[in-house]
Design a protein around this motif. Structure first.
Motif, PDB file in Angstrom:
ATOM      1  N   ILE A  78      34.995  32.691  38.963  1.00  0.00           N
ATOM      2  CA  ILE A  78      34.930  33.206  40.328  1.00  0.00           C
ATOM      3  C   ILE A  78      36.077  32.735  41.215  1.00  0.00           C
ATOM      4  N   ARG A  79      36.712  31.626  40.869  1.00  0.00           N
ATOM      5  CA  ARG A  79      37.767  31.109  41.743  1.00  0.00           C
ATOM      6  C   ARG A  79      39.038  31.942  41.594  1.00  0.00           C
ATOM      7  N   GLU A  80      39.477  32.488  42.717  1.00  0.00           N
ATOM      8  CA  GLU A  80      40.610  33.411  42.708  1.00  0.00           C
ATOM      9  C   GLU A  80      41.886  32.803  42.151  1.00  0.00           C
ATOM     10  N   PRO A  81      42.218  31.538  42.430  1.00  0.00           N
ATOM     11  CA  PRO A  81      43.458  30.994  41.856  1.00  0.00           C
ATOM     12  C   PRO A  81      43.498  31.041  40.334  1.00  0.00           C
ATOM     13  N   GLN A  82      42.331  31.069  39.691  1.00  0.00           N
ATOM     14  CA  GLN A  82      42.293  31.117  38.235  1.00  0.00           C
ATOM     15  C   GLN A  82      42.214  32.539  37.690  1.00  0.00           C
ATOM     16  N   VAL A  83      41.442  33.400  38.335  1.00  0.00           N
ATOM     17  CA  VAL A  83      41.131  34.696  37.728  1.00  0.00           C
ATOM     18  C   VAL A  83      41.988  35.834  38.247  1.00  0.00           C
ATOM     19  N   SER A  84      42.673  35.665  39.369  1.00  0.00           N
ATOM     20  CA  SER A  84      43.533  36.721  39.898  1.00  0.00           C
ATOM     21  C   SER A  84      44.921  36.609  39.277  1.00  0.00           C
ATOM     22  N   VAL A  85      45.437  37.727  38.776  1.00  0.00           N
ATOM     23  CA  VAL A  85      46.679  37.695  38.007  1.00  0.00           C
ATOM     24  C   VAL A  85      47.635  38.790  38.467  1.00  0.00           C
ATOM     25  N   TYR A 130      27.429  28.328  26.845  1.00  0.00           N
ATOM     26  CA  TYR A 130      27.630  27.537  28.059  1.00  0.00           C
ATOM     27  C   TYR A 130      28.968  27.873  28.719  1.00  0.00           C
ATOM     28  N   ARG A 131      28.898  28.844  29.610  1.00  0.00           N
ATOM     29  CA  ARG A 131      30.075  29.274  30.357  1.00  0.00           C
ATOM     30  C   ARG A 131      29.621  30.074  31.564  1.00  0.00           C
ATOM     31  N   GLN A 132      30.487  30.218  32.543  1.00  0.00           N
ATOM     32  CA  GLN A 132      30.178  31.058  33.693  1.00  0.00           C
ATOM     33  C   GLN A 132      30.467  32.518  33.372  1.00  0.00           C
ATOM     34  N   ARG A 133      29.747  33.413  34.062  1.00  0.00           N
ATOM     35  CA  ARG A 133      29.935  34.847  33.865  1.00  0.00           C
ATOM     36  C   ARG A 133      29.815  35.536  35.219  1.00  0.00           C
ATOM     37  N   ALA A 134      30.677  36.502  35.464  1.00  0.00           N
ATOM     38  CA  ALA A 134      30.644  37.207  36.749  1.00  0.00           C
ATOM     39  C   ALA A 134      30.967  38.682  36.543  1.00  0.00           C
ATOM     40  N   ASP A 155      25.396  27.321  52.992  1.00  0.00           N
ATOM     41  CA  ASP A 155      24.072  26.888  52.552  1.00  0.00           C
ATOM     42  C   ASP A 155      23.989  26.789  51.032  1.00  0.00           C
ATOM     43  N   VAL A 156      24.782  27.614  50.338  1.00  0.00           N
ATOM     44  CA  VAL A 156      24.731  27.658  48.879  1.00  0.00           C
ATOM     45  C   VAL A 156      26.086  27.247  48.320  1.00  0.00           C
ATOM     46  N   ARG A 157      26.062  26.328  47.395  1.00  0.00           N
ATOM     47  CA  ARG A 157      27.304  25.926  46.735  1.00  0.00           C
ATOM     48  C   ARG A 157      27.597  26.894  45.589  1.00  0.00           C
ATOM     49  N   VAL A 158      28.702  27.595  45.697  1.00  0.00           N
ATOM     50  CA  VAL A 158      29.097  28.504  44.623  1.00  0.00           C
ATOM     51  C   VAL A 158      29.700  27.685  43.497  1.00  0.00           C
ATOM     52  N   PRO A 159      29.171  27.785  42.292  1.00  0.00           N
ATOM     53  CA  PRO A 159      29.632  26.934  41.184  1.00  0.00           C
ATOM     54  C   PRO A 159      30.995  27.380  40.677  1.00  0.00           C
ATOM     55  N   GLY A 160      32.025  26.876  41.302  1.00  0.00           N
ATOM     56  CA  GLY A 160      33.370  27.272  40.911  1.00  0.00           C
ATOM     57  C   GLY A 160      33.843  26.638  39.622  1.00  0.00           C
ATOM     58  N   GLY A 161      33.129  25.660  39.110  1.00  0.00           N
ATOM     59  CA  GLY A 161      33.569  24.989  37.903  1.00  0.00           C
ATOM     60  C   GLY A 161      34.747  24.082  38.197  1.00  0.00           C
ATOM     61  N   ILE A 162      35.555  23.858  37.209  1.00  0.00           N
ATOM     62  CA  ILE A 162      36.728  23.030  37.411  1.00  0.00           C
ATOM     63  C   ILE A 162      37.655  23.707  38.409  1.00  0.00           C
ATOM     64  N   VAL A 163      38.125  22.964  39.376  1.00  0.00           N
ATOM     65  CA  VAL A 163      38.997  23.543  40.391  1.00  0.00           C
ATOM     66  C   VAL A 163      40.442  23.110  40.180  1.00  0.00           C
TER      67      VAL A 163
END
Length: 672
Positions: free
Chosen positions: A487-494, A606-610, A471-479
């Motif tokens: 929030i997107r795991e491929p980018q933030v998980s290390v 102007y950036r995402q924050r989590a 129901d809600v689009r999570v704003p993942g930004g550039i994929v």
């Protein structure tokens, strides 16, 4: 040079060879300029005037030195051709035959050099133009035969010159031996009493490495055997977040143990005056008697230098001079020269520089590290931070014509993986293996703490990464790529792992407790026994004296970078990026390219924050009109904060989120 030219190349032969060589040089420079002309017109200006970055004072010394080397190479090319022609052919032909023979020789020698350079540098301007030659068996054989003929021709001339003029022959042999002897530089000084005293501390980073692309984590290919060998001897943390999925801010967080909001490096190319460089752990290790060495093969957007506490830096240079040199640096003779370690001094902006991806040779950067290690005092422990960027965008294979493990990659869950990214991981692993061998040979692993990590992941929107419709689009930004999402795991998980070689080994295995790259500095300080009473870490030591990780209940923070629309594309066009962002940057007096002061707050805003707590996160997009979202990482599902599930720690996370980013412009609109 004057004597050699005068005696060997009198008359029209010498001048003809010189004219040919200089014309060839001009055509290559013109071709390189045309290939990069659109980028030239888009680079940042100096004080907003119309002077091209290529012509500014900060760039001229480095561009000028490169052009002098290039001119010298083409003068030597002309000299060798003229001297060989006069020694071997001139006396056997009449004048008309001489002219035809000289033109034929120059043409064949130039073609042989060009083919060899295209083979070694298949992504260069010339390599891209004649790549079709090497995809056909006949083309390969013709090229090999032509190169062999030229080698035999010049070898015959060298032997003839030695027989006729032994002094010149001996001089030529001595110079050649000195040039090639650089290949046998020592691996490093042998550490004295390595098993006693403070441990060597080695931090090895692999840029853009996604942990799920390792065989130990279920990937259907084995691309990184050297990395995985170390991981099998380490304590590996399974849930690690990058505080910001961009190399510069992430690396500063690793070095300082601080969130970007604390150390000030909120994005690539933030001015040094904004960054707390004095908080780098390299200063602490240096104060404790360590020799500190840093090396990264792509510093164009991560301007880390000696000011971060490093006594020696094995990286290529950075700034407008490096960029300008790189734009005109693709030529046949300079490319061939860059195969030799001596070009570290002759071509410092090209040798081992991953920013010039088409010209990059992985072994060149490894040679830079070898030289740095050879300068480390034997009686001092070593703090080494090295970062390999072979897997970073643009994903260019080092060699197009040789088989590699990716050529037979299995399909299945990873069938849509980016092939050249995988090749980059394999190349980086080879560099890691060579470094470990050098450290082992010099006794630096007999008593050492080794950390393996990645600064961020890489996002290709693979099928396995997609979020289910909701129901809600999570704003993942550039994929695609990295840096655009919090929030997107491929980018933030290390990746993050620690190993102890020699005395007091760490327990081998995995840890599921939450970690962040800000924990690296306090963990290494604790393992090395440094005095950290005055250190201002945001992170925590992950490994206590008992080897146990801390409690699971902690909040971690991730922010994206400012991302323009031109980067939110599957295929990045550098010209469009420069056109959109050039106004935000300026060239400083020392040649660095920096974000203009007037644009710093804009980029911070102007950036995402989590904020993360266990499997939950509260996040905001860069749109002030959108409500905060609550995200379940396991389900990959999100809800507006006002409709969050009762099981979510929404209040706690919102309070922590607001505290962490208080005063950040856009963040304030969510915390009234």
């Amino acid at each position: 040079m004057r004597v050699l030219w005068g005696r060997s190349c009198i008359g029209w032969v010498g001048w003809s060879a010189l004219s040919w060589s200089l014309t060839w040089l001009f055509l290559q420079l013109w071709g390189a300029y045309q290939a990069a002309a659109s980028i030239f017109r888009s680079v940042p200006r100096v004080n907003d005037d119309a002077t091209s970055a290529l012509l500014v004072a900060a760039a001229l010394p480095r561009v000028g030195s490169f052009l002098l080397v290039l001119l010298g190479l083409h003068l030597l090319f002309a000299l060798a051709n003229a001297a060989a022609f006069r020694a071997l052919l001139s006396s056997r032909l009449d004048l008309r035959q001489q002219r035809l023979a000289l033109v034929a020789q120059l043409l064949l020698v130039t073609l042989a050099f060009a083919l060899f350079a295209a083979w070694k540098f298949p992504q260069s301007i010339l390599g891209d133009q004649i790549a079709i030659v090497f995809y056909q068996a006949s083309g390969k054989w013709i090229s090999v035969c032509l190169v062999a003929i030229v080698v035999v021709y010049f070898t015959s001339w060298a032997i003839f010159a030695v027989i006729r003029t032994p002094r010149k022959g001996l001089l030529f042999g001595a110079v050649s031996a000195c040039v090639f002897a650089v290949n046998w530089l020592p691996f490093g000084t042998q550490r004295l009493q390595p098993e006693d005293g403070a441990p060597d501390v080695i931090v090895i980073g692999v840029d853009s490495l996604r942990p799920d692309h390792l065989a130990r984590n279920g990937a259907p290919f084995s691309l990184m055997p050297n990395v995985e060998s170390v991981l099998n001897q380490s304590v590996v943390f399974n849930d690690v977040l990058s505080p910001q999925p961009h190399t510069f801010p992430a690396t500063v967080s690793i070095l300082t143990g601080q969130w970007p909001t604390t150390h000030g490096a909120r994005g690539n190319l933030f001015p040094p005056s904004e960054v707390n460089r004095g908080a780098s752990m390299a200063h602490d290790f240096a104060a404790a008697g360590y020799a500190t060495l840093y090396g990264m093969d792509e510093t164009r957007f991560a301007n880390i230098d000696a000011d971060y506490g490093f006594q020696d830096v094995a990286s290529p240079g950075f700034g407008v001079g490096e960029i300008a040199t790189g734009m005109i640096g693709d030529s046949v003779l300079s490319n061939l020269l860059s195969l030799l370690p001596v070009s570290r001094w002759l071509l410092p902006d090209i040798y081992g520089n991953r920013a010039l991806a088409p010209l990059y040779r992985p072994g060149a950067f490894s040679n830079r590290l070898s030289t740095g290690l050879s300068n480390v005092p034997a009686d001092k422990p070593l703090f080494l931070y090295v970062h390999f960027c072979a897997a970073h965008w643009p994903y260019i294979a080092s060699h197009l014509y040789e088989p590699d493990p990716v050529s037979a990659m299995p399909s299945g869950d990873y069938s849509d993986a980016e092939i050249n990214y995988l090749r980059g991981l394999h190349v980086a692993d080879g560099q890691v293996g060579r470094l470990l061998e050098q450290l082992r040979a010099s006794g630096r692993l007999a008593n050492a703490v080794v950390t393996l990590l990645s600064d961020h992941g890489e996002d290709f929107d693979l099928q396995r990464d997609k979020w289910p419709d909701g129901d809600v689009r999570v704003p993942g930004g550039i994929v695609n790529g990295h840096g655009g999402s919090a929030i997107r795991e491929p980018q933030v998980s290390v990746l993050l792992a620690f190993a102890r070689f020699g005395r007091n080994p760490l327990p081998v295995g995995t840890e599921n407790t939450p970690a962040s790259l800000v924990d690296v500095a306090p963990t290494l300080a604790a393992l090395a026994g440094l005095d950290t009473r005055n250190a201002k870490y945001d992170g925590i030591p992950l490994l206590a004296a008992t080897g146990q990780a801390p409690a699971e209940d902690r909040i971690r923070y991730v922010e994206s970078s400012y991302f323009p629309e031109s980067l939110k594309q599957k295929s990045i066009d550098e010209v469009n990026v420069l056109r959109e962002m050039a106004q935000m940057y300026e060239i400083a007096s020392d040649g660095r390219i920096e974000v203009k002061p007037a644009w710093l707050n804009f980029q911070r805003k102007y950036r995402q924050r989590a904020a993360y707590l266990r499997s939950w996160a509260v996040m905001a997009s860069d749109d002030p009109n959108e409500e905060l979202l609550v995200v379940d990482r396991k389900l990959r599902k999100g809800w507006p904060l006002s409709r969050a599930p009762a099981s979510a720690p929404s209040v706690q996370l919102r309070q922590a989120w607001c505290t962490h980013w208080r005063g950040d412009g856009l963040a304030d609109s969510h915390c009234r």
